[in-house]
Design an enzyme around this catalytic site. Structure first.
Site, PDB file in Angstrom:
ATOM      1  NE  ARG A 110      31.474  39.341  41.009  1.00  0.00           N
ATOM      2  CZ  ARG A 110      32.269  39.633  40.103  1.00  0.00           C
ATOM      3  NH1 ARG A 110      32.236  40.769  39.524  1.00  0.00           N
ATOM      4  NH2 ARG A 110      33.561  39.117  40.254  1.00  0.00           N
ATOM      5  N   GLY A 124      32.902  36.273  38.603  1.00  0.00           N
ATOM      6  CA  GLY A 124      34.159  36.684  37.819  1.00  0.00           C
ATOM      7  C   GLY A 124      34.368  35.488  36.831  1.00  0.00           C
ATOM      8  CG  ASP A 139      38.616  33.830  47.253  1.00  0.00           C
ATOM      9  OD1 ASP A 139      38.413  32.746  46.473  1.00  0.00           O
ATOM     10  OD2 ASP A 139      38.007  34.813  47.170  1.00  0.00           O
ATOM     11  CG  ASP A 187      33.646  34.649  47.931  1.00  0.00           C
ATOM     12  OD1 ASP A 187      33.645  34.931  46.807  1.00  0.00           O
ATOM     13  OD2 ASP A 187      34.192  35.420  48.757  1.00  0.00           O
ATOM     14  NE  ARG A 247      36.176  39.169  44.936  1.00  0.00           N
ATOM     15  CZ  ARG A 247      35.258  39.721  44.220  1.00  0.00           C
ATOM     16  NH1 ARG A 247      34.937  40.981  44.860  1.00  0.00           N
ATOM     17  NH2 ARG A 247      34.457  39.677  43.126  1.00  0.00           N
ATOM     18  CB  THR A 297      37.406  32.416  41.834  1.00  0.00           C
ATOM     19  OG1 THR A 297      38.075  33.344  42.234  1.00  0.00           O
ATOM     20  CG2 THR A 297      37.802  31.328  42.928  1.00  0.00           C
ATOM     21  CG  ASP A 345      40.037  36.238  43.318  1.00  0.00           C
ATOM     22  OD1 ASP A 345      40.573  36.744  42.541  1.00  0.00           O
ATOM     23  OD2 ASP A 345      38.800  36.597  43.593  1.00  0.00           O
TER      24      ASP A 345
HETATM   25  O1  F6P Z   1      36.901  37.419  41.927  1.00  0.00           O
HETATM   26  C1  F6P Z   1      37.761  37.551  40.926  1.00  0.00           C
HETATM   27  C2  F6P Z   1      38.014  38.880  40.567  1.00  0.00           C
HETATM   28  O2  F6P Z   1      38.915  39.155  39.406  1.00  0.00           O
HETATM   29  C3  F6P Z   1      38.772  39.449  41.798  1.00  0.00           C
HETATM   30  O3  F6P Z   1      40.251  39.227  41.830  1.00  0.00           O
HETATM   31  C4  F6P Z   1      38.387  41.023  41.521  1.00  0.00           C
HETATM   32  O4  F6P Z   1      38.609  41.934  42.420  1.00  0.00           O
HETATM   33  C5  F6P Z   1      37.336  40.992  40.819  1.00  0.00           C
HETATM   34  O5  F6P Z   1      36.824  39.732  40.352  1.00  0.00           O
HETATM   35  C6  F6P Z   1      36.825  41.959  39.688  1.00  0.00           C
HETATM   36  O6  F6P Z   1      35.713  41.922  39.597  1.00  0.00           O
HETATM   37  P1  F6P Z   1      34.903  42.717  38.121  1.00  0.00           P
HETATM   38  O7  F6P Z   1      35.444  42.090  37.005  1.00  0.00           O
HETATM   39  O8  F6P Z   1      33.485  42.551  38.527  1.00  0.00           O
HETATM   40  O9  F6P Z   1      35.526  44.146  38.401  1.00  0.00           O
END
Ligand code: F6P
Length: 326
Positions: free
Chosen positions: A75, A14, A133, A106, A175, A129, A131
């Site tokens: 990803r 992300g 985390d 991560d 998350r 990130t 998050d």
């Molecule tokens: O890891 C960052 C994040 O924004 C999380 O908080 C969220 O769950 C996820 O990515 C959403 O991912 P995507 O943009 O692929 O829907």
């Protein structure tokens, strides 16, 4: 240990505000130290599909203030396979890239760890990130900006909540990690945060209601971490509608608005420090570590530690939120 003459840089997973500031810092710091730099597009995917370009000082001009990532991100499913990683390794050899700087969360650092081990290849990671985390670092790049975005959004929702005397559940990202919800709630003066870390210990919703969290107030704001563990804001609202029909409930899911925008000064400074530290680390012989920050000092965190699940939230934050919402 082989000498490093050329580094590759990529962003993966992300996007997070401050990634561009990190790209700029890595590039400029590498060039300052006499290294060649190559930008790899779309994360690990760019290694597999050979989307690699030389980076000069001016490749990163005028980007410190921009959200997102000029390198794009992805990803990559292919990089999760041994065949994909072999193709990526061959691309690095062909391009003469001696080490990688990987900026991501991560999943990205897990990929970096596997690749580094398989090919005995030098990689330094930066925690990118929203998050927050990753273990071993007090902060990740993008977290502060996302927190400020959440605070501003909740401030606006408060106007409606209080005018209509409503209970709002506001879902935020993260998350399995409750930092955005918890600190977002403290920063915006919300009544409570429902976070994954507390889910097993107690029924947070029942506690809130039984403590009469609306007794002395005409409105309430509750931040909820997204995801399966809490069930998200919708699930909370559905439960309230059934179990406590006296409340006028609404839900707001903040979504990707939290990932965008110009990075805060704190994120730009963090990204700049960490980006420069990544080059220092590589030149210093460090391998397979993430750059972290602890008590305002740069630290090196082994990938294996950084990607461990369940980064603990500080108990004092939980207490503060509780005490201040009476
Ligand atoms: O890891 C960052 C994040 O924004 C999380 O908080 C969220 O769950 C996820 O990515 C959403 O991912 P995507 O943009 O692929 O829907």
């Amino acid at each position: 240990m082989a000498k490093i003459n050329c580094i590759g840089i990529l962003t993966s997973g992300g996007d997070a505000p401050g990634m561009n500031a990190a790209i700029r810092a890595v590039t400029r710091s590498a060039i300052y130290n006499g290294l060649e730099v190559k930008g790899i597009m779309r994360g690990y995917r760019g290694l597999i599909y050979d989307e690699i370009e030389p980076f000069k000082t001016n490749s990163v001009s005028n980007i410190i203030q921009q959200g997102g990532t000029i390198l794009k991100t992805a990803r990559s499913k292919e990089f999760q396979t041994a065949e994909g990683r072999q193709i990526a390794y061959e691309a690095l050899q062909r391009e003469g890239i001696d080490a990688l700087v990987v900026i991501g969360g991560d999943g990205s650092l897990t990929g970096a760890r596997i690749f580094a081990q398989e090919f005995n290849y030098p990689i330094v990671g930066l925690p990118g990130t929203i998050d927050n985390d990753l273990q071993g670092t007090d902060l990740t790049i993008g977290y502060d900006t996302a927190l400020n975005t959440i605070m501003q959004a909740v401030d606006k929702i408060r106007d409606t909540a209080s005018s209509h005397e409503r209970l709002f559940f506001i879902e935020v990202m993260g998350r399995e990690c409750g930092f955005l919800a918890l600190n977002g709630a403290i920063a915006s003066g919300a009544e409570a945060a429902i976070i994954p870390e507390m889910m097993l210990q107690q029924d947070q919703l029942a506690d809130l209601i039984s403590n009469g969290f609306r007794k002395s107030k005409n409105s309430s704001l509750v931040l909820v971490t997204e995801g399966d563990i809490t069930g998200g804001a919708m699930a909370m609202a559905e439960r309230v509608k059934i179990e406590y029909p006296q409340y006028d409930v609404r839900v707001t899911i903040l979504g990707h608005v939290q990932r965008g925008g110009s990075p805060t000064a704190n994120d730009r400074i963090l990204a700049s420090r960490m980006g420069a530290a990544a080059i220092d680390a590589l030149l210093d012989g460090q391998r397979n570590v993430m750059i972290g920050i602890q008590n305002d000092e740069i630290v090196y965190v082994p990938f294996s530690k950084a990607i461990k699940k369940n980064k603990p939230v500080q108990q004092d934050l939980l207490n503060t939120l509780k005490v201040l919402s009476i």
